[in-house]
Design a protein around this motif. Structure first.
Motif: not given
Lengths: 78, 738
Positions: B305-306, B310-318, B367-371, B404-406
């Motif tokens: 979930f984190g 991270f992928t979808f919330t924090y990327s909202e700004v850029p 996404m790639f950073f998180g993965i 799947f999650i992403i």
């Protein structure tokens, strides 16, 4: 000392591999990772659904599915 | 001439870290010809040397069973690097040397970079480096790749090896009397015949024949079929002999003897241990908690979930910045370009297209950073370990969960980074099945479509219907994966013989390089194709334009409205004031209605409209009229376009996918729509062809356009079958009065 199938090993139980009864790709993969007769292994743990199993050997941790562990016979200690 | 140094070693041995340390930012990523295996190249400037460094795929062995291993050995044989640096994990020497021994048998010029000396020391493992070097007959350089310790000495040793004219002969290991006899016989024949000469050492070819190596046997057959048959006969004879006398096969015996050879080296005092070796390492202690039967799944849920958050919330700004920039660019074009086709193409084709490509970049980057963080730290392997039992049932792999999650396993993801996240899967069949089924997840762009329909027809059960949609997409995706794995991508599960690497703190620099190079690949490779298709789709929705007389008809209506209106209102409208009197407002609304009707007529007349109309006969089976058809065609550009196109088709002016209340109301009031049609469309939207950006990525990641095309056809056929079934059964039962 008894020889049992790897699937039947309990967590924290250790032993020495005596036989691997599978060939082909699976047999090769298993052996390439160091699971050869004479290697000492210890069951480190199992996944929450009991499968796969995590093994400790030669200073690293390896995972195997139960149906893959079925091909391996281990002489257990103690 | 620039000399090539190949970097080879086991996965998790710190190979990539060393590669980054040697080459810094002077590197680029490509693919090995014809396959999807990544090829990283860079330049090393050290001690005045200028070396080309190639990072070979991490492997445990050199068999023909996996693409990575074939690629690695082909590179060594065909490109003949001046030297090979074999990176070896000092804390795990025995298994790492198994690969080293195979390099030695292949006869490549070799030196060993003994990495993680610090980890070994901490664990009480002392390695006699000089003795190891003497026994192996090659330079052995202790290094710590993470902080660059020993790098200079390593480069100097590699350079020295390049300057040495005489190469050491391939290593000869004894494989026991039976095999040695057969090897000697075959080696003699091979040398005599000059079979596959120049590329491989004779004994190595003989070994591969005994191992039943598919690639070498095919090469041999193509080069001299009669001779190859002779070798195969020797191999078969030996195999039969071993089977009857020892109940084993040559391949197994060869591996056993290789490990035996390494053990005999170890026993000569290369390694000595201090302290209690059976005590638990930090990593094992972490695993006791992290893979615990009860805590493990909870922690995993939190991490997954984190990552999603991270992928979808924090990327909202850029993402917002990118959208704002292209919005600004669009407005600029709107204001300064003369009206007409060129302007329309620039705005709807080029600017929206490029904006669409780059709009995904922040998502992919995050996404790639998180993965990369999860992968480099070692946690991803634990996720695969814990979930394998579940995903295996469907022919997938424990690692399939991240893609799947992403993609929208938690509603609101995106299939583009999801498809790319499937790179972490190393088993080819499971990976392909994952690539093809992740688009069924509910990505953020499908949500406005669901929101529209749910608001119109299931307003009272909004939350539960949305949840049901998520469940349906999971069940559908997993069952589709099962179906694919038992038909088109059939085959036994790839063995789950996987290492759980010790937990490590990833280096920040490694993470950044990892993230950036993959994102850049997306921009470079997928970007151009996506732009092209974007222009093509614009053309389909635009051409052919309405004939002159119909355009004139709409213009006449406008003039009539203007003529019948009071002159004061017309004048007020011309001022383009923000606040209008009620009368002028009414005038403007009437004019907008004409515009909307014109847009609807133009859409219906376009190529896409004609296709939609001509498909109506078939789509009626699922309850879709031509308007829905066009909207779904538009959804191929991006799923949220379904909503805006539906708006145009119902001749409503500009529908914002975020604000669909008016369109909802219109659908709810329309007699052609009922909850059954809504369900049919919801199902179709979940399962039909992914948007073309995803299709392009599937083609890229699977290495073949065939699979891109397959995902469009298969998904659409599946979606249509489901929609028709539901619509027809629903109509028959009359449950919704359909």
């Amino acid at each position: 000392m008894a020889i049992i199938n790897m699937r039947k090993m309990a967590v924290d139980q250790a032993g020495t591999i005596v036989d691997i009864k599978v060939g082909g790709e699976l047999g090769r993969r298993i052996r390439d990772m160091g699971l050869v007769p004479g290697t000492r292994v210890k069951v480190q743990g199992r996944a929450p659904l009991n499968d796969p199993v995590a093994l400790r050997l030669m200073g690293f941790t390896l995972t195997l599915r139960n149906n893959e562990a079925d091909h391996i016979d281990v002489e257990v200690e103690g | 001439m620039e000399k090539t140094v190949a970097l080879a070693g086991n996965p998790n041995s710190g190979k990539t870290t060393l590669f980054n340390e040697l080459t810094g930012a002077r590197q680029h990523v490509g693919n090995y010809p014809g396959v999807t295996v990544e090829k990283k190249e860079g330049v090393c400037l050290e001690n005045g040397a200028r070396l080309k460094v190639v990072d070979l795929p991490g492997t445990y062995s050199l068999t023909a069973y996996s693409l990575e291993e074939v690629v690695a050995r082909d590179f060594l044989v065909r490109e003949k690097p001046a030297t090979v640096i074999n990176i070896v994990d000092a804390s795990n020497l025995e298994r790492n040397l198994y690969l080293t021994v195979q390099f030695m048998e292949l006869g490549v010029p070799l030196c060993i970079a003994l990495n993680m000396m610090d980890v070994a020391e901490n664990r009480g493992i002392d390695i006699d480096v000089e003795k190891l070097s003497h026994l192996m007959g090659m330079p052995v350089l202790p290094i710590v790749a993470r902080n660059g310790r020993g790098k200079r000495e390593l480069v100097a040793a590699a350079s020295g090896l390049i300057r040495t004219p005489e190469k050491s002969p391939p290593l000869v290991i004894s494989y026991g009397a039976d095999i040695d006899l057969a090897l000697a016989e075959m080696e003699g024949k091979i040398t005599g015949a000059g079979f596959l000469a120049g590329a491989y050492p004779a004994r190595w070819v003989a070994l591969k024949y005994l191992e039943k190596d598919k690639q070498i046997r095919e090469l041999g057959h193509a080069s001299d079929a009669a001779f190859a048959a002779e070798l195969e006969e020797v191999a078969e004879r030996l195999a039969h002999h071993l089977e009857t006398t020892l109940q084993t096969d040559p391949e197994a015996m060869i591996v056993d003897h290789r490990y035996g050879y390494i053990r005999s080296l170890m026993q000569q005092g290369v390694v000595s241990y201090r302290g209690d070796q059976s005590r638990l390492h930090v990593s094992d202690k972490i695993d006791k908690v992290v893979t615990n039967r009860f805590l493990g799944p909870l922690i995993m849920a939190g991490v997954v979930f984190g990552l999603y958050h991270f992928t979808f919330t924090y990327s909202e700004v850029p993402v917002g910045w990118v959208e704002d920039f292209f919005g600004w660019l669009g407005a600029l074009a709107e204001a300064h370009l003369p009206d007409g086709l060129f302007k329309s193409m620039m705005i709807s084709g080029v600017i929206d297209g490029v904006g669409g490509v780059l709009g995904f970049v922040p998502l992919i980057l995050f996404m790639f950073f998180g993965i990369a963080l999860l992968e480099d730290s070692g946690y991803l392997a634990r996720v695969a370990f814990m979930l394998d039992r579940v995903f295996r049932v469907f022919g997938l792999h424990g690692s399939s969960v991240m893609p799947f999650i992403i993609s929208g396993g938690i509603a609101g993801g995106c299939a583009v980074p999801g498809v790319m996240a499937a790179r972490t899967l190393k088993s080819p069949k499971e990976r392909l099945a994952t690539l093809l089924t992740v688009p069924f997840m509910n990505c953020g762009a499908k949500l406005p479509v669901f929101a529209l329909l749910v608001a119109a027809f299931f307003g009272d059960h909004r939350a539960s219907v949305m949840f049901l949609i998520t469940v349906i997409s999971w069940i559908g995706a997993l069952l589709a994966a099962r179906l694919l794995r038992s038909t088109l991508i059939r085959g036994a599960a790839t063995p789950f013989v996987m290492e759980l690497p010790p937990y490590r703190l990833p280096t920040f620099r490694g993470l950044l390089i990892h993230t950036w190079e993959r994102t850049w690949q997306y921009i470079k490779k997928a970007g151009t194709v996506i732009l092209g298709i974007s222009i093509l789709l614009w053309a389909m929705m635009t051409f052919p334009g309405l004939p002159e007389e119909r355009l004139a008809g709409f213009e006449r209506q406008r003039q009539e409205i203007l003529a019948s209106a009071p002159a004061s209102s017309v004048a007020e409208l011309a001022t383009e004031a923000e606040e209008l009197s009620a009368e002028t407002q009414a005038l403007r609304d009437r004019l907008l209605e004409v515009d909307a009707a014109a847009a609807e007529a133009a859409l219906r007349n376009s190529l896409a409209g004609r296709i939609g109309t001509s498909l109506e006969g078939v789509s009626r089976l699922a309850g879709f009229d031509w308007r829905t058809n066009i909207a779904l065609l538009g959804g191929f550009a991006a799923k949220e376009v379904v909503v805006s196109t539906l708006g145009t088709a119902y001749s409503m002016s500009e529908v914002d996918p975020e604000e669909t209340a008016a369109l909802s109301a219109r659908l709810a009031a329309n007699p052609a729509w009922d909850p059954l049609v809504a369900w049919s469309l919801i199902l179709f939207t979940i399962f039909y062809a992914p948007c073309f950006v995803t299709v392009v990525c599937i083609a890229r990641e699977s290495g073949s356009w065939k699979w891109g095309a397959f995902s469009m056809i298969f998904n659409t056929a599946l979606a249509f079958a489901l929609s028709v079934t539901v619509y027809q059964l629903g109509s028959l039962s009359g449950y919704w009065g359909g």
